[in-house]
Design a protein around this motif. Structure first.
Motif, PDB file in Angstrom:
ATOM      1  N   VAL A   5       0.843  -1.195   0.000  1.00  0.00           N
ATOM      2  CA  VAL A   5       0.000   0.000   0.000  1.00  0.00           C
ATOM      3  C   VAL A   5       0.883   1.250   0.000  1.00  0.00           C
ATOM      4  N   VAL A   6       0.598   2.168  -0.926  1.00  0.00           N
ATOM      5  CA  VAL A   6       1.264   3.475  -0.973  1.00  0.00           C
ATOM      6  C   VAL A   6       0.345   4.457  -0.266  1.00  0.00           C
ATOM      7  N   ARG A   7       0.842   5.036   0.851  1.00  0.00           N
ATOM      8  CA  ARG A   7       0.043   5.939   1.679  1.00  0.00           C
ATOM      9  C   ARG A   7       0.673   7.322   1.735  1.00  0.00           C
ATOM     10  N   ARG A   8      -0.196   8.327   1.778  1.00  0.00           N
ATOM     11  CA  ARG A   8       0.251   9.706   1.930  1.00  0.00           C
ATOM     12  C   ARG A   8       0.575   9.945   3.396  1.00  0.00           C
ATOM     13  N   THR A   9       1.737  10.552   3.675  1.00  0.00           N
ATOM     14  CA  THR A   9       2.123  10.871   5.049  1.00  0.00           C
ATOM     15  C   THR A   9       1.830  12.332   5.384  1.00  0.00           C
ATOM     16  N   ARG A  10       1.774  13.173   4.363  1.00  0.00           N
ATOM     17  CA  ARG A  10       1.434  14.591   4.531  1.00  0.00           C
ATOM     18  C   ARG A  10       0.957  15.090   3.178  1.00  0.00           C
ATOM     19  N   LEU A  11       0.446  16.309   3.154  1.00  0.00           N
ATOM     20  CA  LEU A  11       0.059  16.902   1.875  1.00  0.00           C
ATOM     21  C   LEU A  11       1.314  17.220   1.080  1.00  0.00           C
ATOM     22  N   PRO A  12       1.278  17.019  -0.223  1.00  0.00           N
ATOM     23  CA  PRO A  12       2.464  17.324  -1.033  1.00  0.00           C
ATOM     24  C   PRO A  12       2.690  18.829  -1.145  1.00  0.00           C
ATOM     25  N   ARG A  68     -26.351  29.241  -3.751  1.00  0.00           N
ATOM     26  CA  ARG A  68     -27.196  28.041  -3.868  1.00  0.00           C
ATOM     27  C   ARG A  68     -26.542  26.940  -4.704  1.00  0.00           C
ATOM     28  N   THR A  69     -25.474  27.259  -5.471  1.00  0.00           N
ATOM     29  CA  THR A  69     -24.825  26.222  -6.292  1.00  0.00           C
ATOM     30  C   THR A  69     -23.776  25.431  -5.518  1.00  0.00           C
ATOM     31  N   ILE A  70     -23.442  25.879  -4.316  1.00  0.00           N
ATOM     32  CA  ILE A  70     -22.446  25.179  -3.504  1.00  0.00           C
ATOM     33  C   ILE A  70     -23.170  24.338  -2.464  1.00  0.00           C
ATOM     34  N   ASP A  71     -22.806  23.055  -2.385  1.00  0.00           N
ATOM     35  CA  ASP A  71     -23.384  22.130  -1.424  1.00  0.00           C
ATOM     36  C   ASP A  71     -23.202  22.676  -0.009  1.00  0.00           C
ATOM     37  N   PRO A  72     -24.272  22.728   0.799  1.00  0.00           N
ATOM     38  CA  PRO A  72     -24.157  23.283   2.158  1.00  0.00           C
ATOM     39  C   PRO A  72     -23.118  22.561   3.028  1.00  0.00           C
ATOM     40  N   ALA A  73     -23.002  21.248   2.898  1.00  0.00           N
ATOM     41  CA  ALA A  73     -22.001  20.510   3.684  1.00  0.00           C
ATOM     42  C   ALA A  73     -20.588  20.911   3.251  1.00  0.00           C
ATOM     43  N   GLU A  74     -20.411  21.109   1.944  1.00  0.00           N
ATOM     44  CA  GLU A  74     -19.113  21.545   1.424  1.00  0.00           C
ATOM     45  C   GLU A  74     -18.791  22.960   1.914  1.00  0.00           C
ATOM     46  N   LEU A  75     -19.773  23.820   1.911  1.00  0.00           N
ATOM     47  CA  LEU A  75     -19.580  25.185   2.394  1.00  0.00           C
ATOM     48  C   LEU A  75     -19.208  25.191   3.885  1.00  0.00           C
ATOM     49  N   ASP A  76     -19.854  24.331   4.672  1.00  0.00           N
ATOM     50  CA  ASP A  76     -19.482  24.193   6.084  1.00  0.00           C
ATOM     51  C   ASP A  76     -18.038  23.716   6.215  1.00  0.00           C
ATOM     52  N   GLY A  77     -17.619  22.812   5.322  1.00  0.00           N
ATOM     53  CA  GLY A  77     -16.237  22.329   5.322  1.00  0.00           C
ATOM     54  C   GLY A  77     -15.247  23.442   5.011  1.00  0.00           C
ATOM     55  N   TYR A  78     -15.618  24.336   4.086  1.00  0.00           N
ATOM     56  CA  TYR A  78     -14.753  25.479   3.780  1.00  0.00           C
ATOM     57  C   TYR A  78     -14.606  26.379   5.007  1.00  0.00           C
ATOM     58  N   HIS A  79     -15.728  26.639   5.696  1.00  0.00           N
ATOM     59  CA  HIS A  79     -15.694  27.502   6.874  1.00  0.00           C
ATOM     60  C   HIS A  79     -14.902  26.867   8.020  1.00  0.00           C
ATOM     61  N   ALA A  80     -14.987  25.533   8.147  1.00  0.00           N
ATOM     62  CA  ALA A  80     -14.312  24.828   9.245  1.00  0.00           C
ATOM     63  C   ALA A  80     -12.885  24.408   8.891  1.00  0.00           C
ATOM     64  N   ASN A  81     -12.443  24.691   7.655  1.00  0.00           N
ATOM     65  CA  ASN A  81     -11.115  24.270   7.182  1.00  0.00           C
ATOM     66  C   ASN A  81     -10.924  22.764   7.358  1.00  0.00           C
ATOM     67  N   ASP A  82     -11.909  22.004   6.888  1.00  0.00           N
ATOM     68  CA  ASP A  82     -11.919  20.546   7.008  1.00  0.00           C
ATOM     69  C   ASP A  82     -10.694  19.942   6.307  1.00  0.00           C
ATOM     70  N   PRO A  83      -9.837  19.186   7.029  1.00  0.00           N
ATOM     71  CA  PRO A  83      -8.625  18.617   6.418  1.00  0.00           C
ATOM     72  C   PRO A  83      -8.916  17.672   5.250  1.00  0.00           C
ATOM     73  N   GLY A  84     -10.005  16.922   5.326  1.00  0.00           N
ATOM     74  CA  GLY A  84     -10.371  16.034   4.219  1.00  0.00           C
ATOM     75  C   GLY A  84     -10.736  16.812   2.963  1.00  0.00           C
ATOM     76  N   LEU A  85     -11.430  17.922   3.141  1.00  0.00           N
ATOM     77  CA  LEU A  85     -11.801  18.775   2.009  1.00  0.00           C
ATOM     78  C   LEU A  85     -10.575  19.475   1.435  1.00  0.00           C
ATOM     79  N   VAL A  86      -9.636  19.865   2.307  1.00  0.00           N
ATOM     80  CA  VAL A  86      -8.382  20.467   1.835  1.00  0.00           C
ATOM     81  C   VAL A  86      -7.636  19.461   0.955  1.00  0.00           C
ATOM     82  N   ALA A  87      -7.507  18.223   1.428  1.00  0.00           N
ATOM     83  CA  ALA A  87      -6.798  17.190   0.667  1.00  0.00           C
ATOM     84  C   ALA A  87      -7.511  16.891  -0.647  1.00  0.00           C
TER      85      ALA A  87
END
Length: 175
Positions: A5-12, A68-87
Motif C-alpha cells: 500500500v502506498v500511503r500519503r504521510t502529509r500533503l504534497p 445556492r450552487t455550492i453544497d451546504p455541507a461543502e460550504l461548512d467544510g470550507y468555513h471549518a477548514n476541514d482537512p479532508g476537504l483540503v486534501a
C-alpha cells in the motif's frame, strides 16, 4: 497475493512560482480556506504559503459562485477548514490545472509492505494499491520495496503495466 500500500504521510508541496522571491515551492500547511461573500455570490480560495518567504497566495476554488450552487455541507467544510476537504481539493487535477501548479510528492508518502511469508512458494504475486494519486515509477517502487536495483527489477519481474512510466493507479506484478 501479497498487498503493498502506498500511503500519503502529509500533503504534497506545490510547485508554484512565488511572485515575491521567485521560489518554486509552496505549501498549504495545515490547509486553510478563505470564503468571501459579495451579496449572493461567493469566492472560495485555498491558501498556500511560500516555503521561502512566507507570502500567502490564494488558489481559486470557486469564483463568483451563487451561494445556492455550492453544497451546504461543502460550504461548512470550507468555513471549518476541514482537512479532508483540503486534501480532496488539493489532489483534484482540474483544480491544479486551473491554478497552474503541480504537486511535488517527494517525502510525502510511504510504502507499507507486510512481511513476506517464507513458506509461500515462489514466484510471488504482489498487488500495489494507492490510497492517494502519488505518481511513482513502478520499477523504482518495486526496487525500494524489495531492496533490489532497478535493472534487477526489470529483469526479474512481470508486470501488467510499463515499469518505467510513472503511475498512480494500482497494479500487480510477479517476481
Amino acid at each position: 497475493m501479497l498487498p503493498w500500500v502506498v500511503r500519503r504521510t502529509r500533503l504534497p508541496l506545490l510547485s508554484l512560482r512565488c511572485v515575491d522571491c521567485r521560489s518554486a515551492s509552496a505549501t498549504t500547511g495545515e490547509g486553510r480556506f478563505r470564503v468571501n461573500a459579495n451579496g449572493k455570490l461567493l469566492d472560495v480560495w485555498l491558501l498556500a504559503r511560500c516555503v521561502s518567504c512566507d507570502r500567502t497566495n490564494k488558489l481559486t476554488v470557486h469564483e463568483r459562485a451563487p451561494v445556492r450552487t455550492i453544497d451546504p455541507a461543502e460550504l461548512d467544510g470550507y468555513h471549518a477548514n476541514d482537512p479532508g476537504l483540503v486534501a480532496a481539493t488539493l489532489l483534484d487535477p482540474l483544480f491544479a490545472r486551473r491554478n497552474r501548479f503541480t504537486l511535488d510528492w517527494r517525502g510525502a508518502w510511504r510504502l507499507d509492505i507486510p512481511p513476506a511469508p517464507l513458506d509461500e512458494a515462489w514466484p510471488l504475486q504482489v498487488e500495489v494499491v494507492f490510497e492517494d494519486p502519488v505518481p511513482v515509477r513502478p520499477d523504482w517502487l518495486i526496487a525500494r520495496g524489495l531492496g533490489l536495483s532497478r535493472n534487477e527489477v526489470l529483469r526479474r519481474t512481470k508486470c501488467d503495466i510499463p515499469l518505467r512510466r510513472p503511475t498512480s493507479a494500482g497494479f500487480t506484478f510477479v517476481i
